[in-house]
Design a protein around this motif. Structure first.
Motif: not given
Length: 352
Positions: A134-157
């Motif tokens: 469950x704790x490792x699955x909680x990394x999803x928001x981290x992966x999503x943030x990086x993927x969104x940044x790589x696809x140009x959907x979001x900047x990383x503050x």
């Protein structure tokens, strides 16, 4: 015994008030006190939040029990087949009619969410604790943030970057602590992370696919498509041949039933009900609660170790999620659609 007229009138007035309509007295019921309605709503809200906090958090332990005597791909395939059928039947009864393009999009999302995402999770829980998973699955928001940044959907503050660093440190601390325990599996840990990454990819690409707008149908189609793939994978890998149905334990059957009824149907109903009445950000707080519930239940019911390092890693990962979400609000990016999909995908996740 009949009451006299004045007594009858007094009794009626206790229930409402008399007004003249068209020259005739009409009894208008008194409005129900707001406190009573609020009290009932508070109870419903409490039960609904308990469902998405506790039930979804407990599904990781239910998976562990189910895969004890039922092969993992068979377990995942059966639970999602039944749950998906229930949801699609419900959606169809409400008027939803899936189209060909909906099924095609459902196949893509189903492969990412269920075949890879849940298939690896169910397999890994043969070798790693439910709380750790469950704790490792909680990394999803981290992966999503990086993927969104790589696809140009979001900047990383800066706040989000700090959250990512904290999350990586938490995962490193957690995996190091787990590998020091006899019987732990590096392959199992990696499988959970691969599943988390696959789920995150699905979250990012789902808004670009032609999924149905109906919320229930949008969940049901990927669930059924993923279930079909899981069952095919179970057949190809020989899991069905290796399944000894007579030897399946009562605990495994109960775990599977719990996943279907409570993890998918009950918690999903509570989740959709909450989204209609509460801000999405408030409903999304289950992201923080589920790993905590999973760790505590694994410790209490399955004798999973709860060490200082595990506690510190838990705080780091949950803190990372908080920072990442705050960073997103600060940036005001459009990737939240991906994050909203992530929160809605938790419907299906527990479905994890």
């Amino acid at each position: 015994m009949f009451l006299d007229q004045p007594t009858q009138i007094k009794a009626l007035l206790r229930c409402g008030k008399l007004i003249n309509i068209g020259g005739r007295p009409v009894l208008v019921p008194k409005p129900q006190p707001a406190t009573a309605r609020e009290g009932r709503d508070a109870v419903k809200l409490g039960l609904a939040f308990a469902a998405i906090y506790i039930v979804w958090g407990s599904t990781y332990l239910a998976i562990r029990y189910a895969v004890e005597t039922i092969p993992p791909l068979v377990t995942a395939g059966l639970r999602h087949s039944i749950a998906g059928t229930i949801m699609l039947t419900w959606a169809y009864w409400r008027g939803f009619r899936p189209k060909r393009e909906h099924w095609l999009a459902g196949m893509v999302v189903g492969a990412l969410f269920f075949l890879i995402g849940h298939g690896t999770l169910h397999w890994a829980e043969q070798y790693v604790g439910s709380g750790l998973a469950a704790l490792l699955i909680a990394t999803e928001p981290m992966f999503i943030l990086v993927l969104a940044w790589l696809t140009g959907q979001q900047k990383i503050s800066r706040i989000s970057a700090l959250g990512l660093a904290l999350g990586v440190a938490g995962v490193a601390l957690l995996t190091d602590a787990e590998l020091s325990v006899k019987g732990s599996s590096l392959l199992g840990l990696l499988a959970v992370l691969v599943g988390s990454l696959s789920w995150s990819v699905g979250v990012v690409v789902a808004p670009r696919l032609n999924l149905p707008s109906d919320a229930l149908g949008r969940t049901a189609l990927p669930t059924l498509c993923g279930a079909a793939m899981l069952l095919v994978a179970a057949a190809v890998s020989g899991e069905f041949r290796a399944t000894h149905w007579a030897g399946v334990s009562l605990r495994s059957w109960m775990g599977l039933a719990y996943l279907i009824v409570f993890g998918s149907v009950v918690a999903f109903t509570a989740y959709t009900w909450l989204l209609q009445r509460c801000p999405p950000a408030l409903v999304a707080t289950h992201t923080y609660a589920n790993p905590v519930v999973a760790v505590l239940l694994g410790w209490l019911l399955a004798a999973e170790p709860l060490t200082v390092r595990v506690a510190l890693a838990s705080v780091a990962i949950l803190g990372a999620i908080v920072l990442i979400r705050r960073g997103e609000r600060a940036v005001g990016a459009k990737a939240p659609r991906a994050m909203v999909e992530c929160d809605e995908a938790a419907v299906v996740r527990s479905a994890s």
